[in-house]
Structures are given as C-alpha cells and as structure tokens.
Design an enzyme around this catalytic site. Structure first.
Site, PDB file in Angstrom:
ATOM      1  CD  GLU A 100      -2.617   1.099   2.699  1.00 29.00           C
ATOM      2  OE1 GLU A 100      -2.396   0.185   3.520  1.00 29.00           O
ATOM      3  OE2 GLU A 100      -3.509   1.956   2.855  1.00 29.00           O
ATOM      4  CE  LYS A 153      -7.232   1.273   3.297  1.00 31.37           C
ATOM      5  NZ  LYS A 153      -5.979   1.512   4.094  1.00 31.37           N
ATOM      6  CB  CYS A 161      -4.404  -2.145   4.128  1.00 26.78           C
ATOM      7  SG  CYS A 161      -3.701  -2.572   5.728  1.00 26.78           S
TER       8      CYS A 161
HETATM    9  N1  LIG Z   1      -6.597  -3.382  11.630  1.00 22.30           N
HETATM   10  C1  LIG Z   1      -6.501  -2.166  10.848  1.00 22.30           C
HETATM   11  C2  LIG Z   1      -5.196  -1.959  10.137  1.00 22.30           C
HETATM   12  C3  LIG Z   1      -5.410  -1.300   8.777  1.00 22.30           C
HETATM   13  C4  LIG Z   1      -4.198  -0.536   8.309  1.00 22.30           C
HETATM   14  C5  LIG Z   1      -4.365   0.047   6.912  1.00 22.30           C
HETATM   15  N2  LIG Z   1      -3.312   0.627   6.323  1.00 22.30           N
HETATM   16  O1  LIG Z   1      -5.454  -0.021   6.318  1.00 22.30           O
END
Ligand SMILES: NCCCCC(N)=O
Length: 260
Positions: free
Chosen positions: A41, A110, A144
């Site tokens: 990411e 996202k 993510c």
């Molecule tokens: N448990 C949440 C972590 C998500 C981190 C992200 N970069 O989306």
C-alpha cells in the site's frame, strides 16, 4: 501463473528511491519466473509520507507515477500492482494500480480508510469490484483495511475473482499479528480464492509495520509467508485446478442464496 510479492521497506516521501526498489524487485521477480509483482500500500510514496506530502506528490491515473510503473513493467517483462497516491481534481485517493506495461492499466481506490491519518489525507471510494485478467486468471484488488470487511472479499469472489491482491500497510501489534496470521487465510477459505497480502516491513519514521506478508490458497493453507521485520520477495504458483476438491467441499458461494 507464478506471482511475486515484495515485502518492502519504503522510504517516506521518496518516490525515486521507492520506484528504484520496485524496479529491482521486478527484475528479480521476472528472473524467478513470475508474471506479476505485487508491492505494498502506498509503496511509491511510502505509507508514512504524511497528508501534506501525499497532496504534493499525488499523481493522476493518467500521470507520471502510473507511466513510470508501466515503463518498469514493460522493461522488466512483468505486470505490477503497486499502491500509490492518486489525484483526481482536488481529491487524493489511496489507490493501487495494475499495469502490464503493454497497454492495460486498472486502478482500484481504497474504500475503507483506516484511522484519522488516512481519513485526513484521502477521499474514500465507493466499494467496487475492479477485476483484471492475467495469465488466464481473474485478479481483484483491495487495499489493507478493505480486506478486514468480509463483504469486500465476498463481492470480488462473486464477481469471479480467482485471486485477490491486497497491498497493505499493517502496523505492528497484537491486532496486526492476528490479522496477518489468521484473518487472511480465513478470507481465502471462506471465499475459496487465493489472497496475496503484501505488507511493509521495518519502520518509516511514522509507523512500524508488522511485515508477515503471505499468499494464501483457497483451502486456507499458505503458499508463501514472510518473516516480521525484513524485506522479502515471496513467490507462489497460482493454480486454481489444484483446489477443485476444496471448492467442492466448501460450497459457500454456491450455497449463499440456496433456499433454507
Ligand atoms: N486493523 C486495521 C489496520 C489497517 C491498516 C491500513 N493501512 O489499512
């Protein structure tokens, strides 16, 4: 189809250094027989670059960042999925681009931003199924936190994805270890798809990352996994036919709407 995943220590705000690292990994991945390289990411900008820097260096889907990733893909002979900060007008999205270097680019934005850090820097996108074809397989993309919502993976599986690619910036800690070590394999199993979860490692001055990248198979087993704190280039052969038995025994998608 063989894929490669780079667990990467990105340099916050340093696009040149991060693109150079991605290019080197693309060369190594191609030498290893992979048709696709996945990096984390916001790998191009670094996840910890910060709101002002994201705004300054964000690039449109038709802009320089995607063009340079496409050139790397063409030069190295391997498709790439990479996280980048995407600008559209006044908005900046936390995006991932698929580029094969020979004319096909697809961008995923996202939808589930994580925490105030992301919500201050990026605009959330409406959840969408962005699918691309490569090597006879259908690839879907999430980023993510998106993967922690079962609906997002299920949507891609119902849309026909064989493999869900998840560039990630998962922080160190008990929750991160649980997500990497358990949730990803469950997402693969409950949807009977492959899931490639590709994280940062080490730290970038703002965040410390869990590492623990992995590629899970439809039966919930791991095809490859990385340690916690170091860079690693993972390889996995994605062969859906090897999991026909798992799909026959675990008919979640077929039974989803079966009358009860
Ligand atoms: N448990 C949440 C972590 C998500 C981190 C992200 N970069 O989306």
């Amino acid at each position: 189809m063989r894929i490669a995943a780079l667990q990467m220590k990105a340099i916050a705000g340093d696009i040149e250094a991060n693109l150079a690292r991605i290019a080197a990994a693309a060369a190594d991945a191609a030498k290893g027989g992979a048709s696709l390289l996945v990096v984390p990411e916001l790998a191009v900008t670094g996840y910890g670059a910060g709101e002002a820097t994201f705004s300054d260096i964000a690039s449109p889907a038709s802009g320089d960042t995607v063009a340079r990733l496409s050139a790397i893909a063409r030069e190295k002979g391997i498709a790439i999925i990479a996280g980048f900060a995407e600008r559209e007008g006044t908005a900046v999205y936390n995006s991932a681009v698929f580029t094969d270097g020979i004319g096909t680019n697809a961008v995923y934005r996202k939808s589930h931003l994580y925490g105030e850090y992301e919500r201050a820097a990026f605009k959330p996108a409406t959840p969408a199924s962005v699918l691309v074809e490569l090597g006879g397989l259908r690839l879907g993309m999430l980023i993510c936190y998106d993967v922690e919502f079962p609906e997002n993976v299920r949507r891609l599986a119902l849309a026909g994805a064989d493999l869900v690619i998840v560039p990630t910036a998962l922080p160190q800690g008990a929750s991160g270890t649980f997500i990497a070590s358990h949730m990803i394999q469950v997402r693969a199993f409950e949807n009977q798809v492959f899931v490639a979860y590709v994280n940062h490692c080490d730290s970038d001055g703002l965040f410390a990352y869990a590492g623990l990248s992995r590629i899970a198979a439809p039966d919930g087993t791991l095809l490859a996994e990385a340690p916690a704190q170091v860079e690693a280039l993972l390889f996995a052969d994605i062969r859906p036919a090897d999991y026909d038995t798992s799909r026959a025994e675990n008919t979640y998608l077929a039974d989803l709407d079966r009358p009860v």
